[in-house]
Design an enzyme around this catalytic site. Sequence first.
Site, PDB file in Angstrom:
ATOM      1  N   ASN A  10     -68.764  80.998   9.449  1.00 14.63           N
ATOM      2  CA  ASN A  10     -69.439  79.733   9.771  1.00 14.63           C
ATOM      3  C   ASN A  10     -70.403  79.433   8.627  1.00 14.63           C
ATOM      4  OD1 ASN A  10     -70.978  77.647  10.776  1.00 14.63           O
ATOM      5  ND2 ASN A  10     -71.992  78.866  12.359  1.00 14.63           N
ATOM      6  N   LYS A  12     -72.140  76.852   8.196  1.00 18.11           N
ATOM      7  CA  LYS A  12     -73.268  76.003   8.604  1.00 18.11           C
ATOM      8  C   LYS A  12     -73.449  74.866   7.591  1.00 18.11           C
ATOM      9  CE  LYS A  12     -75.249  80.063  10.721  1.00 18.11           C
ATOM     10  NZ  LYS A  12     -76.338  80.587  11.493  1.00 18.11           N
ATOM     11  N   HIS A  93     -72.432  76.302  19.651  1.00 18.64           N
ATOM     12  CA  HIS A  93     -73.272  77.206  18.849  1.00 18.64           C
ATOM     13  C   HIS A  93     -74.734  76.989  19.251  1.00 18.64           C
ATOM     14  CE1 HIS A  93     -75.220  79.132  15.456  1.00 18.64           C
ATOM     15  NE2 HIS A  93     -74.063  79.701  15.170  1.00 18.64           N
ATOM     16  N   GLU A  95     -77.303  76.816  17.571  1.00 16.37           N
ATOM     17  CA  GLU A  95     -78.024  75.859  16.720  1.00 16.37           C
ATOM     18  C   GLU A  95     -77.730  74.415  17.131  1.00 16.37           C
ATOM     19  OE1 GLU A  95     -76.853  77.458  12.900  1.00 16.37           O
ATOM     20  OE2 GLU A  95     -78.054  79.243  13.306  1.00 16.37           O
ATOM     21  N   GLU A 168     -72.928  85.392  20.859  1.00 17.66           N
ATOM     22  CA  GLU A 168     -73.910  85.377  19.774  1.00 17.66           C
ATOM     23  C   GLU A 168     -75.325  85.351  20.355  1.00 17.66           C
ATOM     24  OE1 GLU A 168     -72.038  83.773  15.904  1.00 17.66           O
ATOM     25  OE2 GLU A 168     -73.025  82.141  16.952  1.00 17.66           O
ATOM     26  N   GLY A 174     -78.930  85.404  12.071  1.00 19.76           N
ATOM     27  CA  GLY A 174     -79.687  85.199  10.836  1.00 19.76           C
ATOM     28  C   GLY A 174     -80.949  86.036  10.718  1.00 19.76           C
ATOM     29  N   SER A 214     -75.790  88.581  12.677  1.00 19.90           N
ATOM     30  CA  SER A 214     -76.137  89.554  11.633  1.00 19.90           C
ATOM     31  C   SER A 214     -75.045  90.605  11.407  1.00 19.90           C
ATOM     32  CB  SER A 214     -77.487  90.220  11.936  1.00 19.90           C
ATOM     33  OG  SER A 214     -78.519  89.245  11.894  1.00 19.90           O
TER      34      SER A 214
END
Length: 257
Positions: A10, A12, A93, A95, A168, A174, A214
């Site tokens: 991904n 992003k 996701h 985000e 996730e 991250g 991660s």
Amino acid sequence: MTRRPYIVGNWKMHGTRAMLSEARAIDRAAQRHMKVEVALAPPYTLIHPIHREAEQIAVGAQDCHHAEGGAFTGDISAAMIADAGAKFVILGHSERRQGHGESDALVRAKAEAALAAGLRIIMCCGESAATRDSDKAVAFVKKQLKASLPPAEQMPAEIADKLTVAYEPIWAIGTGNAATTDDIAEMHSAIRALLVELFGEEQGSEVRILYGGSVKPDNAAAIFAVPDVGGALVGGASLTADSFMGIALAASEPFEN
Ligand code: PEP
């Protein structure tokens, strides 16, 4: 599980045409790891150029709109990304859920639109640090996932081919702090049970469940050895062919999930 491990990058909001050389390198390396299914979800602007050149990897999108078309300035439909060469779309996701206020119902509507356009979907779910700290992670993720997925009667016949789930945990994305293998095992087993309950033993047991958060070349093998981990959704480490294919290499070692 008999399906190949699935390793999805991904990107992003990273990547201009200067990144096409990295995508080429990933595609070339993927040809040497045929036991693994490697795919990339770049920004929309790179879907078509990568699709045009790629010989091995599939290209997908990171989101799509729930409507077929219309007055939605700045949005993009599932049919449009499919037309650009996307074979799958990442949905739900964290985000998007957090940064764009996407509810479970909206994510589900996007899933229905994507499946109707012939795309495969990667449905993300995951709890916050506060939810995990209050010991409610499993219940939260099961509820979120159930509410985000279309019901069995609206799924295509080949559910296990069209649907991938990505667990996730938000606090692991991250941060460099991947979930422990025990936590991953507990959550993936709960997700597997839910998929079997929703879609039946035959299909539910074959849907791949990716872990994301991660994942790096040096922790990938341990994660892939966890039961019911069918691959990884990779953010930061997918931006270079070296680190991304280090993860794919770990997945090409035999693992029986
Ligand atoms: C992601 O955002 O999907 C992700 C897993 O990111 P990272 O690998 O950088 O934690």
